[in-house]
Design a protein around this motif. Sequence first.
Motif, PDB file in Angstrom:
ATOM      1  N   GLY A   1       0.821  -1.207   0.000  1.00  0.00           N
ATOM      2  CA  GLY A   1       0.000   0.000   0.000  1.00  0.00           C
ATOM      3  C   GLY A   1       0.852   1.251   0.000  1.00  0.00           C
ATOM      4  N   MET A   2       0.177   2.391  -0.158  1.00  0.00           N
ATOM      5  CA  MET A   2       0.844   3.686  -0.178  1.00  0.00           C
ATOM      6  C   MET A   2      -0.021   4.666   0.606  1.00  0.00           C
ATOM      7  SD  MET A   2       1.601   6.199  -3.426  1.00  0.00           S
ATOM      8  CE  MET A   2      -0.102   6.198  -3.939  1.00  0.00           C
ATOM      9  N   ILE A   3       0.638   5.507   1.409  1.00  0.00           N
ATOM     10  CA  ILE A   3      -0.066   6.643   1.984  1.00  0.00           C
ATOM     11  C   ILE A   3       0.595   7.911   1.470  1.00  0.00           C
ATOM     12  CG2 ILE A   3      -0.945   5.490   4.049  1.00  0.00           C
ATOM     13  CD1 ILE A   3       1.247   6.870   5.659  1.00  0.00           C
ATOM     14  N   ARG A   4      -0.225   8.906   1.261  1.00  0.00           N
ATOM     15  CA  ARG A   4       0.254  10.239   0.924  1.00  0.00           C
ATOM     16  C   ARG A   4      -0.199  11.172   2.032  1.00  0.00           C
ATOM     17  NH1 ARG A   4      -0.652  10.745  -5.575  1.00  0.00           N
ATOM     18  NH2 ARG A   4       1.192   9.521  -6.120  1.00  0.00           N
ATOM     19  N   ILE A   5       0.750  11.936   2.537  1.00  0.00           N
ATOM     20  CA  ILE A   5       0.504  12.874   3.624  1.00  0.00           C
ATOM     21  C   ILE A   5       0.711  14.269   3.056  1.00  0.00           C
ATOM     22  CG2 ILE A   5       1.176  13.572   5.949  1.00  0.00           C
ATOM     23  CD1 ILE A   5       2.639  10.692   5.995  1.00  0.00           C
ATOM     24  N   TYR A   6      -0.360  15.061   3.014  1.00  0.00           N
ATOM     25  CA  TYR A   6      -0.307  16.394   2.416  1.00  0.00           C
ATOM     26  C   TYR A   6      -0.043  17.449   3.488  1.00  0.00           C
ATOM     27  CZ  TYR A   6      -2.017  14.094  -1.712  1.00  0.00           C
ATOM     28  OH  TYR A   6      -2.132  13.255  -2.796  1.00  0.00           O
TER      29      TYR A   6
ATOM     30  N   ALA B   1      -1.935  14.487  12.846  1.00  0.00           N
ATOM     31  CA  ALA B   1      -3.326  14.714  13.270  1.00  0.00           C
ATOM     32  C   ALA B   1      -4.088  15.732  12.431  1.00  0.00           C
ATOM     33  CB  ALA B   1      -3.368  15.115  14.742  1.00  0.00           C
ATOM     34  N   THR B   2      -3.452  16.777  11.954  1.00  0.00           N
ATOM     35  CA  THR B   2      -4.175  17.801  11.191  1.00  0.00           C
ATOM     36  C   THR B   2      -3.922  17.708   9.691  1.00  0.00           C
ATOM     37  OG1 THR B   2      -2.350  19.374  11.431  1.00  0.00           O
ATOM     38  CG2 THR B   2      -4.060  19.402  13.141  1.00  0.00           C
ATOM     39  N   LYS B   3      -3.259  16.659   9.249  1.00  0.00           N
ATOM     40  CA  LYS B   3      -2.895  16.504   7.838  1.00  0.00           C
ATOM     41  C   LYS B   3      -3.917  15.647   7.099  1.00  0.00           C
ATOM     42  CE  LYS B   3       0.755  18.716   8.898  1.00  0.00           C
ATOM     43  NZ  LYS B   3       0.401  20.071   9.179  1.00  0.00           N
ATOM     44  N   VAL B   4      -3.999  15.834   5.797  1.00  0.00           N
ATOM     45  CA  VAL B   4      -4.791  14.950   4.946  1.00  0.00           C
ATOM     46  C   VAL B   4      -3.907  13.741   4.649  1.00  0.00           C
ATOM     47  CG1 VAL B   4      -5.873  14.669   2.688  1.00  0.00           C
ATOM     48  CG2 VAL B   4      -6.103  16.838   3.918  1.00  0.00           C
ATOM     49  N   VAL B   5      -4.368  12.549   5.038  1.00  0.00           N
ATOM     50  CA  VAL B   5      -3.623  11.311   4.823  1.00  0.00           C
ATOM     51  C   VAL B   5      -4.510  10.385   3.998  1.00  0.00           C
ATOM     52  CG1 VAL B   5      -2.475   9.342   5.921  1.00  0.00           C
ATOM     53  CG2 VAL B   5      -2.429  11.589   7.036  1.00  0.00           C
ATOM     54  N   VAL B   6      -3.987   9.916   2.864  1.00  0.00           N
ATOM     55  CA  VAL B   6      -4.752   9.079   1.946  1.00  0.00           C
ATOM     56  C   VAL B   6      -4.026   7.750   1.766  1.00  0.00           C
ATOM     57  CG1 VAL B   6      -5.635   8.905  -0.414  1.00  0.00           C
ATOM     58  CG2 VAL B   6      -5.561  11.127   0.723  1.00  0.00           C
TER      59      VAL B   6
ATOM     60  N   GLU C   1      -0.067   1.526   8.778  1.00  0.00           N
ATOM     61  CA  GLU C   1      -1.001   1.822   9.868  1.00  0.00           C
ATOM     62  C   GLU C   1      -0.248   2.037  11.177  1.00  0.00           C
ATOM     63  OE1 GLU C   1      -3.965  -1.250  10.119  1.00  0.00           O
ATOM     64  OE2 GLU C   1      -4.821  -0.725   8.171  1.00  0.00           O
ATOM     65  N   ARG C   2       0.739   1.191  11.438  1.00  0.00           N
ATOM     66  CA  ARG C   2       1.546   1.330  12.652  1.00  0.00           C
ATOM     67  C   ARG C   2       2.290   2.670  12.656  1.00  0.00           C
ATOM     68  NH1 ARG C   2       3.040  -3.538  12.944  1.00  0.00           N
ATOM     69  NH2 ARG C   2       4.673  -3.446  11.380  1.00  0.00           N
ATOM     70  N   PHE C   3       2.829   3.063  11.496  1.00  0.00           N
ATOM     71  CA  PHE C   3       3.518   4.352  11.360  1.00  0.00           C
ATOM     72  C   PHE C   3       2.564   5.496  11.727  1.00  0.00           C
ATOM     73  CE2 PHE C   3       4.681   8.157   9.026  1.00  0.00           C
ATOM     74  CZ  PHE C   3       6.050   8.253   9.264  1.00  0.00           C
ATOM     75  N   CYS C   4       1.344   5.468  11.202  1.00  0.00           N
ATOM     76  CA  CYS C   4       0.369   6.531  11.474  1.00  0.00           C
ATOM     77  C   CYS C   4      -0.042   6.562  12.939  1.00  0.00           C
ATOM     78  CB  CYS C   4      -0.856   6.367  10.579  1.00  0.00           C
ATOM     79  SG  CYS C   4      -0.516   6.734   8.845  1.00  0.00           S
ATOM     80  N   ARG C   5      -0.213   5.390  13.560  1.00  0.00           N
ATOM     81  CA  ARG C   5      -0.568   5.356  14.982  1.00  0.00           C
ATOM     82  C   ARG C   5       0.587   5.863  15.837  1.00  0.00           C
ATOM     83  NH1 ARG C   5      -2.809   0.432  13.443  1.00  0.00           N
ATOM     84  NH2 ARG C   5      -1.054  -0.694  14.303  1.00  0.00           N
ATOM     85  N   ARG C   6       1.795   5.443  15.512  1.00  0.00           N
ATOM     86  CA  ARG C   6       2.981   5.819  16.290  1.00  0.00           C
ATOM     87  C   ARG C   6       3.287   7.306  16.195  1.00  0.00           C
ATOM     88  NH1 ARG C   6       7.308   2.231  14.404  1.00  0.00           N
ATOM     89  NH2 ARG C   6       6.251   0.693  15.671  1.00  0.00           N
TER      90      ARG C   6
END
Length: 127
Positions: A11-16, A105-110, A94-99
Amino acid sequence: MSHKVTPSEIGMIRIYMKPSDKTAKGAGWARWSAKPLYRELVATAKADGIMNAVAHHTHYGYSNHGPVLDTGFETPNPHLTMCVELIGQRDELERFCRRHGDLLATKVVVYKHLEHWIIGPMNSNLS
């Protein structure tokens, strides 16, 4: 055919964010001298064992319902949207985002489902 393609699910996440976003909150010297958030996210992803992490700067656009912005003619626009792209296993992302939720918290994450192809010789047992 001399090579084979072995697919796997990733998978891929993009954090804006803005290029001017920093890791430190608040004001004054601490915020001014803080590391840019996009650099911290890439370094943290590397330390966490994420497969790929890159920062993409943009030339024109908006994020999170903000105004449309573009690059300056002589200087870069520190408020123009950019993204950090991480590629890895879904559970690692998912672990990266939780950690690191305090940074996100205020970013758009897709999240996007991807297929990773490993290309190897036909007689190889790569997987």
